[in-house]
Design a protein around this motif. Structure first.
Motif, PDB file in Angstrom:
ATOM      1  N   VAL A   6       1.446  13.068  -4.405  1.00 28.96           N
ATOM      2  CA  VAL A   6       3.003  13.586  -4.012  1.00 28.96           C
ATOM      3  C   VAL A   6       4.025  12.996  -4.829  1.00 28.96           C
ATOM      4  CG1 VAL A   6       4.636  13.275  -1.943  1.00 28.96           C
ATOM      5  CG2 VAL A   6       2.217  13.633  -1.422  1.00 28.96           C
ATOM      6  N   VAL A   7       4.849  13.573  -5.561  1.00 36.00           N
ATOM      7  CA  VAL A   7       5.549  12.963  -6.532  1.00 36.00           C
ATOM      8  C   VAL A   7       6.569  12.320  -5.984  1.00 36.00           C
ATOM      9  CG1 VAL A   7       5.643  15.000  -7.985  1.00 36.00           C
ATOM     10  CG2 VAL A   7       7.366  15.121  -6.232  1.00 36.00           C
ATOM     11  N   ASP A   8       6.858  11.238  -6.677  1.00 27.87           N
ATOM     12  CA  ASP A   8       7.864  10.131  -6.243  1.00 27.87           C
ATOM     13  C   ASP A   8       9.060  10.447  -5.400  1.00 27.87           C
ATOM     14  OD1 ASP A   8       5.665   8.174  -6.931  1.00 27.87           O
ATOM     15  OD2 ASP A   8       7.093   7.435  -8.789  1.00 27.87           O
ATOM     16  N   GLU A   9       9.848  11.591  -5.922  1.00 25.76           N
ATOM     17  CA  GLU A   9      10.931  12.021  -5.368  1.00 25.76           C
ATOM     18  C   GLU A   9      10.670  12.326  -3.991  1.00 25.76           C
ATOM     19  OE1 GLU A   9      13.538  16.186  -6.175  1.00 25.76           O
ATOM     20  OE2 GLU A   9      12.846  14.935  -7.954  1.00 25.76           O
ATOM     21  N   ASP A  10       9.625  13.040  -3.738  1.00 29.91           N
ATOM     22  CA  ASP A  10       9.401  13.358  -2.395  1.00 29.91           C
ATOM     23  C   ASP A  10       8.576  12.542  -1.587  1.00 29.91           C
ATOM     24  OD1 ASP A  10      10.510  15.767  -3.033  1.00 29.91           O
ATOM     25  OD2 ASP A  10       8.867  16.791  -3.930  1.00 29.91           O
ATOM     26  N   ASP A  11       7.938  11.289  -1.924  1.00 27.59           N
ATOM     27  CA  ASP A  11       7.199  10.377  -1.337  1.00 27.59           C
ATOM     28  C   ASP A  11       7.720   9.780  -0.352  1.00 27.59           C
ATOM     29  OD1 ASP A  11       5.084   8.971  -0.712  1.00 27.59           O
ATOM     30  OD2 ASP A  11       4.378   8.696  -2.653  1.00 27.59           O
ATOM     31  N   LEU A  12       7.583   9.889   1.291  1.00 25.14           N
ATOM     32  CA  LEU A  12       8.121   9.125   1.821  1.00 25.14           C
ATOM     33  C   LEU A  12       7.895   7.905   2.148  1.00 25.14           C
ATOM     34  CD1 LEU A  12       9.131  11.794   4.638  1.00 25.14           C
ATOM     35  CD2 LEU A  12      10.661  10.842   2.703  1.00 25.14           C
ATOM     36  N   CYS A  13       6.255   7.474   1.776  1.00 29.34           N
ATOM     37  CA  CYS A  13       5.726   6.288   1.773  1.00 29.34           C
ATOM     38  C   CYS A  13       5.105   5.862   0.499  1.00 29.34           C
ATOM     39  CB  CYS A  13       4.429   6.594   2.769  1.00 29.34           C
ATOM     40  SG  CYS A  13       4.982   6.907   4.454  1.00 29.34           S
ATOM     41  N   PRO A  14       5.927   5.212  -0.440  1.00 31.53           N
ATOM     42  CA  PRO A  14       5.585   4.983  -1.577  1.00 31.53           C
ATOM     43  C   PRO A  14       4.688   3.685  -1.595  1.00 31.53           C
ATOM     44  CG  PRO A  14       7.777   4.086  -1.331  1.00 31.53           C
ATOM     45  CD  PRO A  14       7.377   5.115  -0.037  1.00 31.53           C
ATOM     46  N   GLY A  15       3.727   3.736  -2.525  1.00 34.94           N
ATOM     47  CA  GLY A  15       2.879   2.492  -2.640  1.00 34.94           C
ATOM     48  C   GLY A  15       1.508   2.776  -1.668  1.00 34.94           C
ATOM     49  N   THR A  16       1.292   4.040  -1.457  1.00 33.12           N
ATOM     50  CA  THR A  16       0.256   4.107  -0.589  1.00 33.12           C
ATOM     51  C   THR A  16      -1.357   3.595  -1.317  1.00 33.12           C
ATOM     52  OG1 THR A  16       1.136   6.349   0.420  1.00 33.12           O
ATOM     53  CG2 THR A  16      -1.244   5.780   0.673  1.00 33.12           C
ATOM     54  N   PRO A  17      -2.108   3.060  -0.541  1.00 33.32           N
ATOM     55  CA  PRO A  17      -3.221   2.390  -1.226  1.00 33.32           C
ATOM     56  C   PRO A  17      -4.299   3.660  -1.747  1.00 33.32           C
ATOM     57  CG  PRO A  17      -2.804   1.281   1.193  1.00 33.32           C
ATOM     58  CD  PRO A  17      -2.097   2.340   0.829  1.00 33.32           C
TER      59      PRO A  17
END
Length: 73
Positions: free
Chosen positions: A50-61
């Motif tokens: 998921v591109v960072d612009e659309d990622d609601l949970c950044p840093g997923t392991p």
């Protein structure tokens, strides 16, 4: 004697791929549904698809399945 067309076809395909990697993200709307084109220029820091612009949970392991918003399932 006929020339082999494969080298020219390979060159054309390689050039098309190289030029497309510089394309900017585009979006369009069909019947009110927003659509985004993902290109090589998009960023995905946590590599969850998921591109960072659309990622609601950044840093997923790593190795954690995520939904369309980038959040763990």
């Amino acid at each position: 004697m006929k020339k082999n067309p494969l080298p020219m076809l390979f060159f054309a395909a390689a050039l098309t791929l190289a030029l497309s990697s510089f394309a900017m993200p585009t979006s369009s709307s069909i019947n009110g549904v927003e659509s985004k084109a993902i290109t090589f220029a998009d960023n995905d820091e946590d590599k969850d698809g998921v591109v960072d612009e659309d990622d609601l949970c950044p840093g997923t392991p790593a190795d954690v399945p995520v939904d369309a918003n980038g959040c763990p399932i």
